[in-house]
Design an enzyme around this catalytic site. Structure first.
Site, PDB file in Angstrom:
ATOM      1  N   LYS A   1       0.821  -1.214   0.000  1.00  0.00           N
ATOM      2  CA  LYS A   1       0.000   0.000   0.000  1.00  0.00           C
ATOM      3  C   LYS A   1       0.851   1.258   0.000  1.00  0.00           C
ATOM      4  CE  LYS A   1      -4.313  -1.772   1.829  1.00  0.00           C
ATOM      5  NZ  LYS A   1      -4.850  -2.395   3.018  1.00  0.00           N
TER       6      LYS A   1
HETATM    7  N1  GLU Z   1      -8.530  -7.281   5.659  1.00  0.00           N
HETATM    8  C1  GLU Z   1      -7.512  -8.160   5.172  1.00  0.00           C
HETATM    9  C2  GLU Z   1      -6.511  -7.404   4.330  1.00  0.00           C
HETATM   10  O1  GLU Z   1      -6.837  -6.358   3.800  1.00  0.00           O
HETATM   11  C3  GLU Z   1      -8.066  -9.277   4.300  1.00  0.00           C
HETATM   12  C4  GLU Z   1      -8.814 -10.240   5.090  1.00  0.00           C
HETATM   13  C5  GLU Z   1      -9.368 -11.430   4.358  1.00  0.00           C
HETATM   14  O2  GLU Z   1      -9.682 -11.320   3.157  1.00  0.00           O
HETATM   15  O3  GLU Z   1      -9.522 -12.460   4.996  1.00  0.00           O
HETATM   16  O4  GLU Z   1      -5.391  -7.849   4.210  1.00  0.00           O
END
Ligand code: GLU
Length: 281
Positions: free
Chosen positions: A252
């Protein structure tokens, strides 16, 4: 029950081409099966998540052509579900795990664990826990408070966990060797990712989890949580990670391949999709 999929971004930065590809694929799989797709913002980490990224994510997803079928009604479209608003559920799941003797309090800091365990395991961000605070015997921890310590799930050492990945086929890993006792609750009284994602995917009746391959190893941890909680596990499909020109996985913090940047440069979502998402995974 019909197919239910989800997009689960964390608002720790802007979405990049890797997210776009995975989410597009998740949407395609869902549409092919005439399913329902939901958007859940995973904003539990107070140190890393920022509200402005939530808004940017929703905006970028819409720009890219992603649509979800549920959530608070905005009159014509839906707001995302927000994980930090679901704490009551997370606490209840923690309590079930505690009462069942599946978890124990742990006073080790992340630094203690890294120093004791050596280098993190491959790509995985969680080093194998050396067992410093693990009780000698199984059994529920009756009167411990949730606050002030972290909590770990005791993995069944030596057991091989298996699942069939929708993209890369049969997967297996040995508990205690390839991954260790993992966090379910953080010392700062925040639910850990593994607990929250299982609690929410189950409560939202998700039938298939489509996400990046960086989370493949976490699937074994989550399968243990599903089993401990007596929940049926969904199917899993892990998309290969998108890399940059030098072969490094996109992060990111790299602005160049953020959807925002491409959009500001006048590139159309169709062009991004053709370049990144055609040809399946
Ligand atoms: N929120 C997690 C992330 O952005 C992904 C979680 C998931 O897809 O299990 O890395």
């Amino acid at each position: 029950m019909g197919y239910r999929g989800r997009l689960a971004p964390s608002p720790t930065g802007f979405l990049h081409l890797g997210h776009a590809k995975t989410f597009w694929h998740a949407q395609e799989r869902c549409r092919e099966r005439t399913g329902q797709l939901i958007l859940r913002i995973e904003d539990l980490d107070p140190a890393r998540c920022r509200p402005e990224f939530c808004d940017a994510i929703v905006d970028d997803l819409r720009w890219f052509g992603l649509r979800w079928d549920e959530g608070p009604d905005l009159g014509g479209s839906f707001a995302p579900y927000v994980q930090s608003e679901r704490r009551g559920l997370h606490v209840a799941v923690w309590e079930t795990l505690r009462a069942g003797g599946f978890i124990y309090p742990c006073a080790c800091s992340r630094r203690d664990v890294i120093e004791a365990a050596g280098a993190p395991h491959g790509d995985d961000d969680e080093p194998i826990y050396p067992g410093t605070c693990r009780p000698k015997h199984d059994g529920s921890i009756a009167d411990s408070q949730r606050e002030g310590v972290s909590w770990r799930f005791r993995v069944p050492d030596g057991e091989t966990l298996r699942f069939l990945d929708g993209n890369s086929g049969a997967q297996n890993a040995v508990a205690g060797r390839e991954f260790g006792d993992f966090l379910v609750w953080r010392k700062d009284d925040v639910p850990a990712y593994q607990l929250a994602v299982v609690a929410d995917d189950h409560a939202m009746e998700i039938t298939e989890v489509v996400r990046g391959a960086d989370l493949l190893r976490s699937t074994f941890r989550q399968l243990l949580l599903y089993r401990a909680l007596g929940f049926a596990a969904p199917a899993f499909c892990h998309a290969p990670l998108v890399t940059d020109a030098s072969g490094k996985r996109l992060a990111k913090r790299d602005a160049a391949l953020a959807l925002r940047t491409l959009r500001a440069e006048g590139i159309s979502p169709e062009a991004v999709r053709t370049q990144t998402c055609s040809g399946g995974l």
